[in-house]
Design a protein around this motif. Structure first.
Motif, short mmCIF file in Angstrom:
data_model
loop_
_atom_site.label_atom_id
_atom_site.label_comp_id
_atom_site.label_asym_id
_atom_site.label_seq_id
_atom_site.Cartn_x
_atom_site.Cartn_y
_atom_site.Cartn_z
N PHE A 147 -88.04 -77.97 91.63
CA PHE A 147 -87.35 -78.44 90.42
C PHE A 147 -88.32 -78.53 89.24
O PHE A 147 -87.97 -78.20 88.10
CB PHE A 147 -86.71 -79.80 90.71
CG PHE A 147 -85.88 -80.33 89.58
CD1 PHE A 147 -84.71 -79.71 89.20
CD2 PHE A 147 -86.29 -81.46 88.89
CE1 PHE A 147 -83.95 -80.19 88.16
CE2 PHE A 147 -85.53 -81.95 87.84
CZ PHE A 147 -84.36 -81.31 87.47
N TYR A 148 -89.55 -78.97 89.52
CA TYR A 148 -90.55 -79.05 88.46
C TYR A 148 -90.88 -77.65 87.92
O TYR A 148 -91.01 -77.46 86.70
CB TYR A 148 -91.81 -79.72 89.00
CG TYR A 148 -92.91 -79.86 87.98
CD1 TYR A 148 -92.84 -80.82 86.97
CD2 TYR A 148 -94.02 -79.03 88.02
CE1 TYR A 148 -93.86 -80.95 86.04
CE2 TYR A 148 -95.04 -79.14 87.09
CZ TYR A 148 -94.94 -80.11 86.10
OH TYR A 148 -95.94 -80.23 85.18
N ASP A 149 -91.01 -76.67 88.82
CA ASP A 149 -91.28 -75.30 88.37
C ASP A 149 -90.11 -74.75 87.56
O ASP A 149 -90.31 -74.02 86.57
CB ASP A 149 -91.55 -74.40 89.57
CG ASP A 149 -92.83 -74.79 90.29
OD1 ASP A 149 -93.71 -75.40 89.65
OD2 ASP A 149 -92.95 -74.50 91.50
N VAL A 150 -88.90 -75.08 87.97
CA VAL A 150 -87.73 -74.59 87.24
C VAL A 150 -87.66 -75.22 85.85
O VAL A 150 -87.32 -74.56 84.86
CB VAL A 150 -86.46 -74.88 88.04
CG1 VAL A 150 -85.21 -74.60 87.21
CG2 VAL A 150 -86.43 -74.04 89.31
N LEU A 151 -88.00 -76.53 85.77
CA LEU A 151 -87.96 -77.20 84.48
C LEU A 151 -88.98 -76.63 83.49
O LEU A 151 -88.79 -76.71 82.28
CB LEU A 151 -88.21 -78.71 84.66
CG LEU A 151 -87.06 -79.51 85.27
CD1 LEU A 151 -87.48 -80.95 85.44
CD2 LEU A 151 -85.81 -79.43 84.40
N LYS A 152 -90.07 -76.06 84.00
CA LYS A 152 -91.05 -75.46 83.10
C LYS A 152 -90.45 -74.30 82.31
O LYS A 152 -90.75 -74.12 81.12
CB LYS A 152 -92.26 -74.95 83.90
CG LYS A 152 -93.20 -76.04 84.37
CD LYS A 152 -94.38 -75.43 85.08
CE LYS A 152 -95.37 -76.49 85.54
NZ LYS A 152 -96.53 -75.90 86.23
N SER A 153 -89.63 -73.51 82.98
CA SER A 153 -89.03 -72.35 82.32
C SER A 153 -87.68 -72.67 81.69
O SER A 153 -87.00 -71.76 81.23
CB SER A 153 -88.87 -71.21 83.33
OG SER A 153 -88.05 -71.62 84.41
N GLU A 154 -87.26 -73.92 81.69
CA GLU A 154 -85.95 -74.28 81.14
C GLU A 154 -85.82 -74.02 79.65
O GLU A 154 -84.77 -73.52 79.20
CB GLU A 154 -85.63 -75.74 81.46
CG GLU A 154 -84.32 -76.24 80.89
CD GLU A 154 -83.13 -75.43 81.35
OE1 GLU A 154 -82.11 -75.39 80.63
OE2 GLU A 154 -83.21 -74.80 82.43
N PRO A 155 -86.84 -74.32 78.79
CA PRO A 155 -86.65 -74.02 77.36
C PRO A 155 -86.38 -72.55 77.08
O PRO A 155 -85.46 -72.22 76.32
CB PRO A 155 -87.99 -74.48 76.75
CG PRO A 155 -88.48 -75.52 77.68
CD PRO A 155 -88.07 -75.08 79.04
N ALA A 160 -82.33 -68.20 76.04
CA ALA A 160 -81.72 -66.95 76.50
C ALA A 160 -80.26 -67.16 76.86
O ALA A 160 -79.39 -66.31 76.56
CB ALA A 160 -82.50 -66.40 77.69
N ARG A 161 -79.96 -68.28 77.48
CA ARG A 161 -78.58 -68.58 77.86
C ARG A 161 -77.70 -68.79 76.62
O ARG A 161 -76.54 -68.34 76.56
CB ARG A 161 -78.55 -69.81 78.76
CG ARG A 161 -77.21 -70.11 79.35
CD ARG A 161 -77.31 -71.11 80.49
NE ARG A 161 -77.96 -72.34 80.07
CZ ARG A 161 -79.18 -72.72 80.46
NH1 ARG A 161 -79.87 -71.95 81.27
NH2 ARG A 161 -79.70 -73.85 80.05
N LYS A 162 -78.28 -69.46 75.63
CA LYS A 162 -77.51 -69.68 74.39
C LYS A 162 -77.24 -68.35 73.69
O LYS A 162 -76.11 -68.10 73.21
CB LYS A 162 -78.28 -70.62 73.47
CG LYS A 162 -77.53 -70.97 72.21
CD LYS A 162 -78.38 -71.87 71.33
CE LYS A 162 -78.50 -73.25 71.93
NZ LYS A 162 -79.20 -74.18 71.00
#
Length: 366
Positions: A147-155, A160-162
């Motif tokens: 989850f921590y690794d995923v949160l790093k790439s969340e911004p 990209a999702r927007k």
């Protein structure tokens, strides 16, 4: 939308102690404020330490509120909520809220049952499976790291999702890309199946070779064991010859030692005789020089030295000395002749012994 889910949700909220009244008609039309309030109350009821922003004044604030709420429930309660249904704020949102309400209602029922049974949480009830706990701890740690690794790439993913959601998508283009991806995957599957078939054929061939080599190894091992147990016909003769060879080797060693000792003695004897001969030569040279000096003095009419005068005065003594000197010379010469004869004898003996050794070695070779 199902009225059954709405009725279950209303009953669950009443049993949990929701302070406001909820009717069945509240979710017939979109009511985001009520949905947000129910969601916030349920999350705080589940975990009072949750920090959640409740600002829903604008569209972006509502989206951020729902995103943070779904992430928190997924990370802490492992309850996956659909943000799109929650954003619709109708009967479909009730299904998502019912997931949290049912969990809390079940926990409340279990607590009430345990209180009615007057169950005491003694040491026996507090026992737990250590292995299962370790597994859960490891799983929690892995999930937290992921989850921590995923949160790093969340911004970056958020942007990209927007962009993806706001852009106008051509359904034909998407369909073509999906079809191409499917074709690529199918080709990869065919290649993998073909490789798998080749690998199976190779395994079968290697298994056959392994069986053949194993059979050949067993056959050779059996042959080796039979050859080790069989005594060759020439072993008796070989052992006899080996014994004779050992005896001859002992004789050879003894004779070689004797020969070396005789050679050393011969060298010592020759060295001693050489020293004696050199001493005799030195004496002869001194005597010759003395005689020459005396003759030279007589011829020159000079006075002879004192020892020469004393020698001339007594002829008898001089004659005796000459006789003694010639006798000594004769004796020394005879000794030298005898020494040479002995050396010749020793050489003959050594040659004879060497010939005998050669004969013995030739016999051994035969």
């Amino acid at each position: 939308m199902s009225f059954t889910h709405i009725r279950k949700f209303v009953v669950a909220m009443k049993s949990l102690g929701y302070p406001h009244t909820i009717s069945l008609e509240d979710f017939c039309s979109p009511n985001f404020k009520l949905v947000a309030d129910c969601l916030t109350w349920l999350m705080l009821r589940y975990d009072p330490t949750i920090e959640l922003k409740t600002d829903i004044s604008t569209e972006s604030h509502r989206v951020a509120f729902l995103q943070s709420a779904t992430r928190l429930m997924l990370s802490r309660a492992r309850i996956k909520l659909n943000a799109k249904r929650l954003y619709s704020a109708d009967g479909y949102a009730v299904k998502e809220l019912l997931k949290i309400a049912s969990v809390l209602q079940l926990a409340t029922r279990c607590a009430i049952v345990s209180e009615e049974d007057n169950t005491e949480l003694g040491p026996s009830m507090r026992m737990f499976d250590l292995r299962a706990t370790r597994v859960l701890v490891n799983e929690i740690t892995k999930c937290g790291a992921t989850f921590y690794d995923v949160l790093k790439s969340e911004p970056e993913l958020h942007e990209a999702r927007k962009r993806a959601t706001m852009a106008d998508m051509d359904m034909d283009y998407i369909e073509r890309n999906m079809q191409d991806s499917i074709n690529v995957i199918l080709n990869d599957i065919d290649v993998a199946n073909h490789e798998n078939t080749n690998v199976e054929n190779d395994i079968t061939m290697l298994q056959t070779k392994y069986e053949k080599q194993k059979f050949e190894l067993e056959r050779l091992e059996n042959r080796l064991s039979t050859l080790q147990n069989v005594r060759p016909a020439y072993m008796d003769e070989y052992e006899l010859l080996k014994k004779e060879l050992n005896e001859l080797f002992l004789v050879y060693v003894e004779k070689s030692r004797n020969l070396q000792w005789l050679e050393s003695q011969r060298e010592i004897y020759i060295r001693e005789e050489q020293e004696k001969l050199e001493e005799v030569n030195r004496k002869m040279r001194r005597l010759q020089r003395r005689v020459q000096n005396e003759e030279l003095c007589i011829l020159q009419g000079e006075e002879v030295a004192e020892d020469v005068v004393n020698m001339d005065s007594s002829e008898e003594e001089s004659e005796e000395e000459k006789t003694n000197s010639w006798t000594w010379l004769h004796r020394e010469s005879s000794k030298l002749k005898e020494q040479e004869a002995k050396e010749d004898d020793i050489v003959d003996i050594n040659q004879t012994s060497a010939e005998e050794l050669d004969d013995d070695s030739s016999d051994d070779d035969f």
